[in-house]
Design an enzyme around this catalytic site. Structure first.
Site, PDB file in Angstrom:
ATOM      1  CB  SER A   7      -4.303   0.950  -0.364  1.00 52.95           C
ATOM      2  OG  SER A   7      -3.403   0.284  -1.153  1.00 52.95           O
ATOM      3  CG  ASP A  22       0.598  -5.846   2.400  1.00 50.30           C
ATOM      4  OD1 ASP A  22      -0.036  -6.885   2.604  1.00 50.30           O
ATOM      5  OD2 ASP A  22       0.423  -4.662   2.716  1.00 50.30           O
ATOM      6  CD  GLU A  42       3.377  -5.161   6.469  1.00 47.31           C
ATOM      7  OE1 GLU A  42       4.666  -5.413   6.375  1.00 47.31           O
ATOM      8  OE2 GLU A  42       2.915  -4.347   7.316  1.00 47.31           O
ATOM      9  CB  SER A 102       4.385  -3.455  10.497  1.00 49.01           C
ATOM     10  OG  SER A 102       3.199  -3.198  11.149  1.00 49.01           O
ATOM     11  CB  CYS A 108      -7.815  -3.579  12.748  1.00 46.41           C
ATOM     12  SG  CYS A 108      -7.058  -4.363  11.389  1.00 46.41           S
ATOM     13  CG  HIS A 133      -4.249  -8.902   1.475  1.00 46.61           C
ATOM     14  ND1 HIS A 133      -3.551  -7.795   1.824  1.00 46.61           N
ATOM     15  CD2 HIS A 133      -3.945  -8.967   0.247  1.00 46.61           C
ATOM     16  CE1 HIS A 133      -2.769  -7.569   0.761  1.00 46.61           C
ATOM     17  NE2 HIS A 133      -2.985  -8.381  -0.302  1.00 46.61           N
ATOM     18  CG  HIS A 138      -1.515  -1.314   1.536  1.00 50.17           C
ATOM     19  ND1 HIS A 138      -2.706  -1.769   0.711  1.00 50.17           N
ATOM     20  CD2 HIS A 138      -1.459  -2.248   2.077  1.00 50.17           C
ATOM     21  CE1 HIS A 138      -3.270  -2.933   1.199  1.00 50.17           C
ATOM     22  NE2 HIS A 138      -2.524  -3.204   2.217  1.00 50.17           N
ATOM     23  CD  GLN A 175       8.276  -6.066   5.239  1.00 45.88           C
ATOM     24  OE1 GLN A 175       9.083  -6.582   4.594  1.00 45.88           O
ATOM     25  NE2 GLN A 175       6.912  -6.408   4.958  1.00 45.88           N
ATOM     26  CB  SER A 217      -0.292   0.300  -4.398  1.00 45.97           C
ATOM     27  OG  SER A 217      -1.108   0.330  -3.024  1.00 45.97           O
ATOM     28  CG  ASN A 227       0.874 -11.469   9.641  1.00 46.11           C
ATOM     29  OD1 ASN A 227       0.423 -10.466   9.608  1.00 46.11           O
ATOM     30  ND2 ASN A 227       0.514 -12.704  10.092  1.00 46.11           N
ATOM     31  CE  LYS A 244       1.685  -6.913   9.481  1.00 47.61           C
ATOM     32  NZ  LYS A 244       0.597  -7.465   9.513  1.00 47.61           N
ATOM     33  CG  HIS A 290      -3.124  -0.150  10.700  1.00 49.05           C
ATOM     34  ND1 HIS A 290      -4.572  -0.311  10.419  1.00 49.05           N
ATOM     35  CD2 HIS A 290      -2.665  -1.447  10.417  1.00 49.05           C
ATOM     36  CE1 HIS A 290      -4.676  -1.785  10.262  1.00 49.05           C
ATOM     37  NE2 HIS A 290      -3.720  -2.423  10.306  1.00 49.05           N
ATOM     38  CG  ASP A 295      -0.305  -3.771  10.910  1.00 47.70           C
ATOM     39  OD1 ASP A 295      -1.265  -4.226  10.427  1.00 47.70           O
ATOM     40  OD2 ASP A 295       0.706  -3.739  10.089  1.00 47.70           O
ATOM     41  CG  ASN A 296      -2.215  -8.471  11.802  1.00 52.91           C
ATOM     42  OD1 ASN A 296      -1.318  -7.539  11.547  1.00 52.91           O
ATOM     43  ND2 ASN A 296      -2.262  -9.742  11.280  1.00 52.91           N
TER      44      ASN A 296
HETATM   45  P1  NAI Z   1      -6.194 -14.682  11.413  1.00 51.10           P
HETATM   46  O1  NAI Z   1      -5.822 -16.083  10.966  1.00 51.10           O
HETATM   47  O2  NAI Z   1      -5.394 -14.408  12.776  1.00 51.10           O
HETATM   48  O3  NAI Z   1      -7.619 -14.429  11.732  1.00 51.10           O
HETATM   49  C1  NAI Z   1      -8.805 -14.935  10.895  1.00 51.10           C
HETATM   50  C2  NAI Z   1      -9.874 -15.682  11.559  1.00 51.10           C
HETATM   51  O4  NAI Z   1     -10.959 -15.879  10.826  1.00 51.10           O
HETATM   52  C3  NAI Z   1      -9.239 -16.891  12.316  1.00 51.10           C
HETATM   53  O5  NAI Z   1      -9.666 -17.056  13.621  1.00 51.10           O
HETATM   54  C4  NAI Z   1     -10.321 -17.974  11.617  1.00 51.10           C
HETATM   55  O6  NAI Z   1     -10.747 -18.884  12.331  1.00 51.10           O
HETATM   56  C5  NAI Z   1     -11.440 -16.919  11.176  1.00 51.10           C
HETATM   57  N1  NAI Z   1     -12.081 -17.604  10.032  1.00 51.10           N
HETATM   58  C6  NAI Z   1     -11.940 -18.195   8.839  1.00 51.10           C
HETATM   59  N2  NAI Z   1     -12.955 -18.491   8.187  1.00 51.10           N
HETATM   60  C7  NAI Z   1     -14.169 -18.072   8.690  1.00 51.10           C
HETATM   61  C8  NAI Z   1     -15.490 -18.231   8.605  1.00 51.10           C
HETATM   62  N3  NAI Z   1     -16.034 -18.725   7.470  1.00 51.10           N
HETATM   63  N4  NAI Z   1     -16.492 -17.448   9.393  1.00 51.10           N
HETATM   64  C9  NAI Z   1     -15.855 -16.940  10.535  1.00 51.10           C
HETATM   65  N5  NAI Z   1     -14.634 -17.071  10.944  1.00 51.10           N
HETATM   66  C10 NAI Z   1     -13.699 -17.521   9.894  1.00 51.10           C
HETATM   67  O7  NAI Z   1      -5.905 -13.747  10.457  1.00 51.10           O
HETATM   68  P2  NAI Z   1      -5.468 -12.302  10.755  1.00 51.10           P
HETATM   69  O8  NAI Z   1      -4.040 -11.780  10.868  1.00 51.10           O
HETATM   70  O9  NAI Z   1      -6.734 -11.683  11.697  1.00 51.10           O
HETATM   71  O10 NAI Z   1      -5.919 -11.592   9.350  1.00 51.10           O
HETATM   72  C11 NAI Z   1      -7.127 -11.653   8.688  1.00 51.10           C
HETATM   73  C12 NAI Z   1      -7.055 -10.911   7.101  1.00 51.10           C
HETATM   74  O11 NAI Z   1      -6.546  -9.664   7.351  1.00 51.10           O
HETATM   75  C13 NAI Z   1      -5.829 -11.487   6.293  1.00 51.10           C
HETATM   76  O12 NAI Z   1      -6.342 -11.385   5.134  1.00 51.10           O
HETATM   77  C14 NAI Z   1      -4.854 -10.501   6.550  1.00 51.10           C
HETATM   78  O13 NAI Z   1      -3.877 -10.499   5.496  1.00 51.10           O
HETATM   79  C15 NAI Z   1      -5.717  -9.270   6.439  1.00 51.10           C
HETATM   80  N6  NAI Z   1      -4.915  -8.100   7.392  1.00 51.10           N
HETATM   81  C16 NAI Z   1      -5.715  -6.767   7.022  1.00 51.10           C
HETATM   82  C17 NAI Z   1      -5.106  -5.662   7.569  1.00 51.10           C
HETATM   83  C18 NAI Z   1      -5.745  -4.365   7.182  1.00 51.10           C
HETATM   84  O14 NAI Z   1      -5.102  -3.513   7.561  1.00 51.10           O
HETATM   85  N7  NAI Z   1      -6.722  -4.196   6.510  1.00 51.10           N
HETATM   86  C19 NAI Z   1      -3.912  -5.810   8.362  1.00 51.10           C
HETATM   87  C20 NAI Z   1      -3.457  -7.224   8.785  1.00 51.10           C
HETATM   88  C21 NAI Z   1      -3.803  -8.245   8.083  1.00 51.10           C
END
Ligand code: NAI
Length: 462
Positions: free
Chosen positions: A81, A128, A188, A391, A227, A333, A53, A395, A76, A213, A218, A383, A222-223
């Site tokens: 983003s 990322d 990332e 984070s 958020c 993501h 991003h 990197q 990006s 990650n 991280k 963020h 960050d996550n």
């Molecule tokens: P995580 O693996 O810690 O959490 C995902 C959760 O979703 C798990 O607990 C899993 O059991 C649950 N899950 C999976 N399928 C499901 C379903 N059908 N119904 C309900 N729950 C379900 O992953 P994390 O780190 O929380 O990341 C989640 C996503 O967010 C990833 O795609 C990551 O790349 C992205 N991300 C986005 C950020 C942003 O700023 N927008 C920042 C960091 C990560």
């Protein structure tokens, strides 16, 4: 010389620079890297392709990598983003960047391709979500006459295939050569890390990768805390809706889900969580949230946010059952968490950039944020700098490790050692006035650690 960048408006550079100056005061980890490594330039000779991003915070990361000696080219990793003033400031500073907020999917892959075009070829990737890594590996497969393995979204698959075909025609053998020259990749996010472990499991990862990650500093910051600040920011900027009293459903209670649920609860919404993992479901319940299935609450809730990194979580039948003016968005993501493609033949009214109203067959309308792409970066500015500093310090350390010691690593996915994780945290304490206690030798011996850390065993979960 022809300009080597694509940005919305280079005149935005002065504004970008002012915000960069402010961000630097909130990114102590990156500034400490500049102080520690600025003179020795451990990244001299590194030609880093960044696919992440293009925000103000990323601009501080880019300028840190450059100060450490690297040549950098940037795209990006998401079409919505980019902060155009940040991209302009980076372009004006002389680093080639290819990113415009609202670029098309075709442009997304074209810009990524352009970010690989170092005259001497790229040798490092900072990724990322895995698009830069995927582009090279899929292209090399195509050159070997092998099938292109499917990528998450069908729309995306078409665009990447088109770009690969174009590059193969223009520069035969380019993907294979680039694959051979890449010394390592630092990744990332959770979704990109999944892709890397999959590639490695299938014997298709030809270089070492560092999973940034899963540094504690991280994903547990960050996550989660990122958020917690940026989710509600995105919903407010998009809709100005009253949050207090509304019923919000958060799908997934991993790190991003925990931060998202806290964000909505902090704004006064009544939060319901859905989960598939019993441990995370129990955590959500004990944090005070109702935990149930989407089917149970789909007709009564006001706001829906996916945080799972999974696909087809909100399906077309769910959206048909939602009430009039329900708000639907994703902070994971990729946009395939919500079946946006199934809405394409409905009536869309664009309200403003990254906000659409969609009319369902029963007459109810939905407000869809960022076409299902991560709304905290599409509808707001992602963020805050402070958490991104943690984070991005990971990197920088990962890039130094892979560039200077990459040949000590076999292809595979690694995480940074705990002492570096603790170092990243330590670098962020002063800025917020944290005073650390210390162990004496006897205490350290008693709990089995060293006085200077690491303070926890590998299996500790924080
Ligand atoms: P995580 O693996 O810690 O959490 C995902 C959760 O979703 C798990 O607990 C899993 O059991 C649950 N899950 C999976 N399928 C499901 C379903 N059908 N119904 C309900 N729950 C379900 O992953 P994390 O780190 O929380 O990341 C989640 C996503 O967010 C990833 O795609 C990551 O790349 C992205 N991300 C986005 C950020 C942003 O700023 N927008 C920042 C960091 C990560």
């Amino acid at each position: 010389m022809a300009k080597d960048y694509i940005v919305k408006d280079i005149a935005l550079a002065a504004f970008g620079r002012k915000e960069l100056d402010i961000a630097e005061t909130e990114m102590p980890g990156l500034m400490a890297c500049r102080a520690e490594f600025g003179e020795s330039k451990p990244l001299k000779g590194a030609r880093i392709v960044g696919s992440l991003h293009m925000t103000i915070q990323t601009a501080v990361l880019i300028e840190t990598l450059v100060e450490l000696g690297a040549d950098v080219r940037w795209a990006s990793c998401n079409i919505f983003s980019t902060q155009d003033h940040a991209a302009a400031a980076i372009a004006e500073g002389g680093t080639p960047v290819f990113a415009i907020k609202g670029q098309s999917l075709e442009e997304h892959w074209d810009y990524l391709d352009k970010s690989f075009m170092f005259p001497e070829g790229a040798n490092m990737i900072l990724d990322d979500g895995g698009d830069a890594t995927l582009y090279i590996l899929l292209g090399a497969r195509a050159e070997a006459g092998e099938e292109i393995i499917p990528v998450p979204q069908s729309e995306e698959e078409e665009a990447i295939k088109k770009q690969i075909a174009k590059r193969m025609k223009e520069t035969p053998g380019w993907f294979t050569k680039t694959r051979e020259e890449i010394q390592g990749v630092s990744e990332e996010t959770t979704t990109g890390v999944h892709r890397l472990y999959d590639l490695h499991k299938n014997g298709q990862l030809p270089f070492p990768a560092i999973n940034v990650n899963d540094s504690v500093t991280k994903s547990k910051f960050d996550n989660k805390y990122g958020c917690k600040e940026s989710l509600v920011d995105g919903i407010r900027r998009a809709t100005d809706t009253m949050m207090a009293g509304k019923v919000a459903v958060v799908m997934g209670y991993g790190d991003v889900g925990k931060g998202s649920a806290a964000s909505l609860a902090g704004a006064g919404a009544r939060v319901i969580v859905t989960e598939v993992d019993p441990i995370c479901a129990l955590q959500a319940a004990m944090d005070g949230f109702q935990v149930t299935t989407l089917d149970e609450v789909v007709g009564t809730a006001d706001i829906f946010v996916t945080t799972t990194g999974n696909k087809d979580v909100i399906r077309i039948e769910h959206m048909r059952a939602m009430k009039d003016m329900a708000i639907v968005g994703n902070i994971g993501h990729f946009d395939n968490e919500i079946q946006v493609a199934a809405l394409k033949n409905h009536k869309w009214t664009n309200i403003k950039e990254q906000v659409d109203m969609i009319e369902m067959p029963n007459g109810n309308r939905l407000i869809l944020l960022s076409e299902g792409r991560l709304l905290n970066l599409g509808n707001a500015t992602g963020h805050p700098s402070f958490v991104m500093s943690a984070s991005f310090t990971n990197q920088v350390l990962a890039q130094i490790e892979l560039f200077t010691k990459g040949d000590e690593y076999q292809p595979g996915v690694y995480i940074l050692p705990k002492h570096l994780d603790e170092k990243v945290a330590r670098l962020h304490l002063d800025r917020i006035g944290v005073k650390l206690s210390s162990l004496d030798k006897e205490q350290a011996d008693y709990i089995g650690v060293s006085v200077d850390g690491p303070f926890k065993p590998e299996h500790y979960r924080y």
